[in-house]
Structure formats: structure tokens, C-alpha cells
Design an enzyme around this catalytic site. Structure first.
Site, short mmCIF file in Angstrom:
data_model
loop_
_atom_site.label_atom_id
_atom_site.label_comp_id
_atom_site.label_asym_id
_atom_site.label_seq_id
_atom_site.Cartn_x
_atom_site.Cartn_y
_atom_site.Cartn_z
N ASP A 46 -46.79 -30.70 -40.80
CA ASP A 46 -46.78 -31.11 -39.41
C ASP A 46 -46.75 -29.83 -38.56
O ASP A 46 -46.37 -28.76 -39.05
CB ASP A 46 -45.52 -31.96 -39.19
CG ASP A 46 -45.24 -32.21 -37.74
OD1 ASP A 46 -46.06 -32.87 -37.09
OD2 ASP A 46 -44.20 -31.75 -37.23
N ASP A 56 -45.95 -29.46 -34.45
CA ASP A 56 -44.87 -29.38 -33.45
C ASP A 56 -43.53 -29.72 -34.08
O ASP A 56 -43.37 -30.81 -34.66
CB ASP A 56 -45.12 -30.37 -32.31
CG ASP A 56 -46.37 -30.05 -31.50
OD1 ASP A 56 -46.27 -29.31 -30.53
OD2 ASP A 56 -47.46 -30.55 -31.87
N ASP A 69 -41.17 -33.38 -39.39
CA ASP A 69 -39.90 -33.41 -38.66
C ASP A 69 -39.54 -34.77 -38.09
O ASP A 69 -38.48 -34.91 -37.49
CB ASP A 69 -39.90 -32.37 -37.53
CG ASP A 69 -40.86 -32.71 -36.40
OD1 ASP A 69 -41.84 -33.45 -36.64
OD2 ASP A 69 -40.64 -32.22 -35.27
#
Ligand code: PGA
Ligand code: MG
EC number: 3.1.3.18
Length: 225
Positions: free
Chosen positions: A14, A16, A175
Site C-alpha cells: 500500500d 499512503d 495500513d
């Protein structure tokens, strides 16, 4: 006790909140948009909880959380956000500790690497270049590469197709619940970092295969096959 190692040929990251701390630029873009539209700006912590499902969702939350906006207003706000975010994208962004070391080590292990983000491609590619992360990735799948985004597993299958590996031979590192749900549905293991953006949800309440307080921890959880 040693945690189980995942047999992998590829790792999907991922962007961001996992590789890059982008919240300051996202909040700046969002607040410039709100100011231009004559609306009150929002605290960074609130904008933080809106990040994870891509730009249209971020803009919708900024326009409608304790506020009212028509669909037409939201749509034109997306264009305003994109104009401001183009200017600030990467300005205050930093690479999280351990990320470059982890990517270097994974390349040295001959793992295939992809970045799979819900951020739109027009912002993803220049940001990866600006932060000198583009050289690590064999494939990049952005939020508008396909008609769907994470948590839809199609984006992870698409990334694995580009890498030439089966989805079951890849590990997802993210996240948020969007990453975890996409990985589960794609049949791949998933580790979540504890320092990212998880939409206001405590990350340890999200179902996954393990938590990482720093990216380098992933190196102890994989076995190249
Ligand atoms: O653009 C977003 O909302 C989140 O992007 P990410 O998938 O890289 O976390
Ligand atoms: Mg993320």
C-alpha cells in the site's frame, strides 16, 4: 516464539500510510479546496480519518461530514481538490523509517514488488518518482487503474498478473481494513503497519496475519519460494 513465515514470490505494498507519510499534503489539498469553496477548514486529525478509500471518498467526507453538499457540489469539489493536490503532492511527504531498507532487502532477495494504492494514478506516479521509490516497483496499480479500488480484490489480482505470480504467492502489506479485506478476498496473507492511516479504527481490531511497528519487521515474516 518465531512467527510463521509466509512463502512468497512477490510483495504488494500500500502507499499512503504504509510507505509514505502523505497526510500533511492530503490535508493541505483538502483545506485549500474547502477554503476556495467558502467552507470551514478541518483539523488534520479529522482529515486523517477520511483517507483510505481514494480521493472521491476523501472529498465526499470533507464536504458532507457535519455539513451538507449536493452530488453536483461534491463532483466539482473533486476537481478543485485535484488542482490543489497537484500543487502540494509530495511537498511535506516523508518516507517512513525502515521502508527504503526493506525495499532494498526485498529486491536483493529477488522478490517481485508492486505498489497497490487507492490514490489516483496522476498523483501516484509523480509521487513515487519524487520520493525515489519508483525504481523498486515492477508494477503500480492505482485507485483509477481499474473501475474498482481496494477492498475489491480485483486490484490485487491485477497486480499479481502484472508481476506474473499467483495471488497465493504474494504478501500484502498495508495500513487499513481496505488492504486487509482485499488481501483476504484475494487469498493472500496480509500484514498491517501500526503507524499508518486506518480510518479512525484501532489497527489491532482489523483482522490480519500480523502487525508491524516498522516495515523491516516484514523481512522476518517471509520466505522466498
Ligand atoms: O488514496 C487513499 O485514500 C489511500 O491510498 P492508499 O491505498 O495508498 O492507502
Ligand atoms: Mg494506506
Amino acid at each position: 516464539m518465531n512467527a510463521r513465515r509466509f512463502p512468497v514470490r512477490a510483495v504488494l505494498f500500500d502507499l499512503d500510510g504504509t510507505l509514505l507519510d502523505t497526510i500533511a499534503d492530503l490535508a493541505e489539498g483538502a483545506n485549500r479546496m474547502l477554503a476556495e469553496l467558502g467552507r470551514p477548514t478541518r483539523p488534520l486529525a479529522e482529515i486523517h480519518s477520511f483517507v483510505g478509500k481514494g480521493i472521491p471518498h476523501l472529498v465526499r467526507c470533507c464536504m458532507t461530514e457535519n455539513a451538507r453538499a449536493s452530488e453536483a457540489e461534491i463532483e466539482s469539489a473533486v476537481a478543485v481538490f485535484r488542482r490543489h493536490y497537484t500543487e502540494v503532492n509530495g511537498r511535506y511527504t516523508t518516507i517512513y523509517p525502515g521502508v527504503a531498507e526493506t525495499l532494498d532487502a526485498m529486491r536483493a532477495m529477488d522478490l517481485r514488488l508492486a505498489c497497490v494504492t487507492n490514490k489516483a494514478e496522476a498523483f501516484t506516479l509523480p509521487l513515487l518518482e519524487r520520493m525515489r521509490l519508483d525504481r523498486y516497483f515492477d508494477a503500480v496499480v492505482s485507485g483509477d487503474t481499474l473501475p474498482v479500488k481496494k477492498p475489491d480484490p480485483a486490484v490485487l489480482h491485477h497486480a499479481c498478473g502484472l508481476l506474473g505470480v499467483a495471488s497465493a504467492q504474494a504478501l500484502m502489506i498495508g495500513d487499513s481494513a481496505n488492504d486487509a479485506l482485499a488481501a483476504r478476498a484475494a487469498g493472500m496473507p496480509v500484514l498491517l503497519v501500526t503507524y499508518g492511516y486506518s480510518e479512525g479504527m484501532p489497527v489491532d481490531t482489523i483482522e490480519c496475519d500480523g502487525l508491524l511497528s516498522i516495515a523491516t519487521g516484514a523481512l522476518e515474516r517471509i520466505e522466498v519460494v
